[in-house]
Design an enzyme around this catalytic site. Structure first.
Site, mmCIF file in Angstrom:
data_model
loop_
_atom_site.group_PDB
_atom_site.id
_atom_site.type_symbol
_atom_site.label_atom_id
_atom_site.label_comp_id
_atom_site.label_asym_id
_atom_site.label_seq_id
_atom_site.Cartn_x
_atom_site.Cartn_y
_atom_site.Cartn_z
ATOM 1 N N ASP A 128 1.057 -8.007 8.671
ATOM 2 C CA ASP A 128 1.070 -6.550 8.512
ATOM 3 C C ASP A 128 0.613 -5.851 9.796
ATOM 4 O OD1 ASP A 128 0.846 -3.926 7.726
ATOM 5 O OD2 ASP A 128 -0.302 -4.330 5.913
ATOM 6 N N SER A 131 -1.534 -2.542 9.351
ATOM 7 C CA SER A 131 -2.960 -2.732 9.105
ATOM 8 C C SER A 131 -3.685 -3.161 10.379
ATOM 9 C CB SER A 131 -3.182 -3.771 8.005
ATOM 10 O OG SER A 131 -2.762 -3.260 6.746
ATOM 11 N N TYR A 226 -0.945 3.332 -0.358
ATOM 12 C CA TYR A 226 -0.957 4.645 0.279
ATOM 13 C C TYR A 226 -1.368 5.712 -0.731
ATOM 14 C CZ TYR A 226 1.668 2.816 4.296
ATOM 15 O OH TYR A 226 2.070 2.124 5.403
#
Length: 374
Positions: A128, A131, A226
């Site tokens: 990711d 992140s 989110y």
């Protein structure tokens, strides 16, 4: 098979993979080409890549010969057109919000993977890039604020008297926000944090910050971690709570973004005008409209003695470790599509299919398919 690592544009200091990642690729029986000076701004010169087993080549040669072309930002349409017809493009090019590029990739029957599309699942965490880069940004944002603030972060007890700790407010407790909280606490500040997601409360408190709670938030577990849009009543109460907290704060760091939409307005003009002279606002959502009404993207402005920083590509200001993290994300993803030194695209794997913009011109990611059909 050849993997190529391209040099980024002048404003980008990161590189897709450092020499240490090249060593790993070589152990997979993969050849690696690196564009001349690709890692220079991340303090990795060509000699280090050569020592790791890479071949240093010019951009044209790399684009023509590499089977997989890896970068951070998107290549230009003209450069993609110069790549080999069967070569694979990988990078972070915001495929959902860059329709011109996405349509070109499909029209030209290309295969492309956009790393910001990596599913936000437990299995995909090691790949990711959003992140990873949010960790860099959250840390750097606090250091930037500390440099701009005309007072100390920690409490000092001195012969000249006691200095009270600075008060820091973090808006949004995602990865960037949590890293900002942890960094501000390490520097000795008193930290408050707000997030519409109730799940964030425990994480905020575990880092030693105080959670600013506004009841009645809409939470959507399908939103991939989110925040989601809220109703008008909640937004009003949220703004009042943030106004009250921000006017007491020495530093406000805003991180709230909603994928595909303008960043939510959290700090109104009246709030900025009521803040302490010398206070600092670091707006990490500046590129998508900003969380502060007075933010100007990529600029620092002073309003009534309050500094407002519209942050651009903050991750590029820590290019060495940012590149190291980015490269590790790349390697973990490449493990899924490289077997015994050869490319093996298994679209039954949800991470591979979720990250793929298109394969030989056919949309693969479901959101890309929806965008094209609309």
């Amino acid at each position: 098979m050849i993997i190529g690592i391209v040099k980024e544009p002048e404003e980008e200091s990161r590189v897709a993979m450092l020499p240490e990642a090249v060593k790993t690729l070589k152990s997979w029986n993969v050849e690696v080409m690196v564009e001349t000076d690709a890692g220079k701004r991340a303090f990795a010169d060509d000699a280090l890549y050569q020592e790791s087993g890479a071949e240093i080549v010019d951009r044209s040669t790399l684009l023509q010969k590499a089977d997989i072309v890896c970068g951070v930002q998107a290549l230009s349409i003209a450069e993609i057109g110069s790549m080999g017809p069967k070569s694979v493009l990988m990078g972070q090019f915001n495929a959902l919000y860059n329709p011109e590029l996405t349509h070109f990739l499909i029209h030209e029957s290309r295969t492309a993977f956009s790393m910001e599309l990596v599913p936000r699942t437990t299995r995909a965490q090691s790949m990711d890039v959003l992140s990873s880069m949010a960790t860099v940004v959250g840390y750097k944002a606090v250091l930037m604020a500390a440099n701009l603030l005309p007072r100390f972060f920690p409490m000092f007890m001195t012969a000249a008297g006691t200095i009270t700790p600075s008060r820091v407010l973090i808006l949004g407790a995602g990865v960037a926000g949590l890293q900002a909280i942890a960094t501000a606490k390490r520097l000795g500040a008193t930290v408050f944090a707000f997030d519409v997601r109730q799940a964030a409360k425990e994480e905020v408190m575990s880092l030693g910050a105080k959670f600013v709670e506004v009841e009645g938030a809409t939470d959507d577990k399908s939103a991939g971690g989110y925040a989601v849009e809220q109703n008008e009543d909640f937004i009003h109460r949220q703004k009042e709570a943030i106004h009250e907290q921000a006017t007491k704060a020495d530093v406000v760091i805003t991180t709230a973004q909603i994928p595909g939409k303008k960043a939510p307005l959290l700090i109104e003009e009246r709030t900025v005008l009521a803040m302490k002279p010398g206070a600092v606002v670091i707006d990490l959502a500046a590129s998508s409209g900003g969380n502060c009404a007075l933010t100007q993207a990529d600029q620092t402005v002073s309003i009534n003695g309050v500094s407002i920083v519209g942050v651009g590509n903050l991750a590029a200001q820590l290019p060495q470790d940012a590149s190291k993290m980015y490269g590790k994300n790349y390697l973990n993803f490449l493990k899924l599509i490289i077997k015994e030194g050869q490319m093996n695209l298994n679209f039954e794997d949800d991470i591979v299919s979720g990250t793929c913009v298109c394969h030989e011109g056919k949309p693969v990611n479901s959101r890309i398919t929806q965008m094209i059909n609309n």
